[in-house]
Design a protein around this motif. Structure first.
Motif, short mmCIF file in Angstrom:
data_model
loop_
_atom_site.label_atom_id
_atom_site.label_comp_id
_atom_site.label_asym_id
_atom_site.label_seq_id
_atom_site.Cartn_x
_atom_site.Cartn_y
_atom_site.Cartn_z
N ARG A 178 -8.73 3.62 -21.91
CA ARG A 178 -10.08 3.91 -21.44
C ARG A 178 -10.84 2.61 -21.18
O ARG A 178 -11.53 2.47 -20.17
CB ARG A 178 -10.83 4.75 -22.46
CG ARG A 178 -12.23 5.09 -22.00
CD ARG A 178 -12.88 6.04 -22.93
NE ARG A 178 -12.24 7.34 -22.76
CZ ARG A 178 -12.61 8.45 -23.36
NH1 ARG A 178 -13.62 8.43 -24.18
NH2 ARG A 178 -12.00 9.58 -23.14
N HIS B 224 -12.27 1.41 -17.50
CA HIS B 224 -13.69 1.11 -17.29
C HIS B 224 -13.89 -0.32 -16.79
O HIS B 224 -14.69 -0.56 -15.87
CB HIS B 224 -14.49 1.34 -18.58
CG HIS B 224 -14.69 2.77 -18.91
ND1 HIS B 224 -15.37 3.64 -18.08
CD2 HIS B 224 -14.30 3.51 -19.98
CE1 HIS B 224 -15.39 4.84 -18.63
NE2 HIS B 224 -14.73 4.80 -19.78
N GLN C 212 -12.77 -0.51 -13.18
CA GLN C 212 -13.78 0.07 -12.28
C GLN C 212 -14.90 -0.91 -12.02
O GLN C 212 -15.34 -1.08 -10.87
CB GLN C 212 -14.38 1.34 -12.90
CG GLN C 212 -13.46 2.53 -12.88
CD GLN C 212 -14.05 3.70 -13.64
OE1 GLN C 212 -14.87 3.54 -14.54
NE2 GLN C 212 -13.62 4.90 -13.28
#
Length: 109
Positions: free
Chosen positions: A37, A41, A44
């Motif tokens: 995760r 993130h 991104q």
């Protein structure tokens, strides 16, 4: 513009597929609680920031190419240099005018 879309899509895909595994391994070694995760993130964030800069750069170059194709190189250069040159002349004239007519200056009075 279609070529810009394909270049940006290629950049986003390549950067995402490259960064996620690298960041995942980095976060696993670092001991983060949710490494996948965190990697997604961070990827991104990085890819979005650089994709925006890439789009801006490519759109600017495309616009410049269209202007040169439509108007010609000399007119584009004259337009791009003419406005700053005119602003510089006006700024210098205003500076000279302020010095000349300032109270206590060397001008009238």
């Amino acid at each position: 513009m279609e070529s810009i879309n394909s270049l940006v899509a290629l950049f986003v895909l390549t950067a995402t597929l490259s960064l996620v595994p690298v960041l995942y391994l980095y976060y696993v070694v670092k001991g983060r609680p949710r490494p996948l995760r965190s990697a997604v993130h961070k990827t991104q964030e990085i890819v979005a920031r650089w994709a925006v800069w890439l789009v801006l750069a490519l759109a600017t170059l495309y616009g410049l190419e269209v202007m040169i194709d439509r108007w010609g190189l000399l007119l584009v250069i004259a337009t791009m240099c003419g406005f700053p040159a005119a602003f510089g002349v006006v700024a210098l004239a205003m500076l000279g005018w302020r010095k000349r007519f300032r109270p206590g200056g060397t001008g009238h009075g």
